[in-house]
Write an enzyme that holds these catalytic residues in place. Structure first.
Site, mmCIF file in Angstrom:
data_model
loop_
_atom_site.group_PDB
_atom_site.id
_atom_site.type_symbol
_atom_site.label_atom_id
_atom_site.label_comp_id
_atom_site.label_asym_id
_atom_site.label_seq_id
_atom_site.Cartn_x
_atom_site.Cartn_y
_atom_site.Cartn_z
ATOM 1 N N LEU A 40 -4.055 0.286 -2.393
ATOM 2 C CA LEU A 40 -4.444 -0.782 -1.835
ATOM 3 C C LEU A 40 -5.756 -0.898 -2.271
ATOM 4 C CD1 LEU A 40 -3.171 -2.277 0.471
ATOM 5 C CD2 LEU A 40 -4.289 -0.639 2.397
ATOM 6 N N ASP A 41 -6.120 -2.097 -2.817
ATOM 7 C CA ASP A 41 -7.536 -2.425 -3.358
ATOM 8 C C ASP A 41 -8.446 -2.194 -2.402
ATOM 9 O OD1 ASP A 41 -6.312 -3.231 -5.912
ATOM 10 O OD2 ASP A 41 -6.045 -5.226 -4.869
ATOM 11 N N LYS A 42 -9.921 -1.781 -2.804
ATOM 12 C CA LYS A 42 -10.932 -1.696 -1.804
ATOM 13 C C LYS A 42 -11.170 -2.850 -0.852
ATOM 14 C CE LYS A 42 -14.989 -2.841 -4.072
ATOM 15 N NZ LYS A 42 -16.569 -3.132 -3.835
ATOM 16 N N SER A 44 -8.936 -4.821 0.415
ATOM 17 C CA SER A 44 -7.805 -4.743 1.254
ATOM 18 C C SER A 44 -7.723 -3.767 2.511
ATOM 19 C CB SER A 44 -6.358 -4.777 0.340
ATOM 20 O OG SER A 44 -6.201 -5.719 -0.512
ATOM 21 N N ARG A 140 -2.853 -6.710 -7.602
ATOM 22 C CA ARG A 140 -3.389 -7.789 -6.547
ATOM 23 C C ARG A 140 -2.424 -8.923 -6.492
ATOM 24 N NH1 ARG A 140 -8.517 -6.841 -5.556
ATOM 25 N NH2 ARG A 140 -9.161 -8.899 -5.085
#
Length: 186
Positions: A40-42, A44, A140
């Protein structure tokens, strides 16, 4: 076996190893030897599953298992029926066409926490929310999909992985997942 669900805040790196000036999972999770099942991207927020079981981690994270992930997405503009249909039929990105998704408008979630920093506000441009469900995990992907149909993502929250949801978890909180819930991943 230990498996937890975690409500990851915005700007937290999905790793335990320290990085100067950045918050990581280690700042929130005090259980040893659990690892994230997927990313989970930073920028998000939302549900992250962590486990100490390598097979389960692979089963949850690997796109070959086609586990549905549900995202609540705030986009720039009032999303159109045409854009929703495009998302549902698959969107062509630089690395290929996405698989069909489930996409529908939704009201802003009532259980939503404040984001820090807040999403930018522009009085003349509305935003809208959608419930987007995908079964793959390109880098992404959700952000690229909404941008490709003309509605850039402003805020991205993963609400569910399979039947495991954020329900009852406060921001930055984690909780062990029961064996009954984990049966869906076997």
């Amino acid at each position: 076996m230990t498996t937890i669900r975690f409500n990851k805040p915005f700007n937290v790196l999905c790793q335990f190893s320290p990085q100067e000036g950045k918050e990581t999972l280690a700042d929130f999770i005090k259980i040893k030897d659990v690892y994230a099942a997927g990313r989970l991207d930073k920028d998000s927020e939302g549900l992250l599953l962590l486990t100490d079981n390598g097979k389960l981690q692979h089963r949850i994270a690997h796109p070959n298992h086609k586990l549905e992930k549900t995202y609540w997405v705030q986009v720039d503009g009032d999303i159109t029926d045409e854009a929703l249909k495009q998302l549902e039929s698959g969107v062509t990105l630089k690395d290929g066409k996405t698989k069909p998704a489930k996409a529908q408008r939704m009201d802003e979630p009532q259980s939503l926490w404040e984001r820090n920093p807040p999403v930018r506000f522009r009085a003349n441009i509305p935003t809208s929310w959608l419930d987007l469900r995908i079964k793959e995990g390109k880098n992404r992907q959700v952000r690229r999909m909404t941008a490709a149909v003309g509605f850039p993502t402003l805020r991205l929250i993963r609400y569910a992985i399979g039947d495991v949801t954020l329900d009852g978890l406060k921001l930055g909180e984690y909780q062990k997942v029961g064996e009954q819930i984990l049966k869906q991943f076997s």
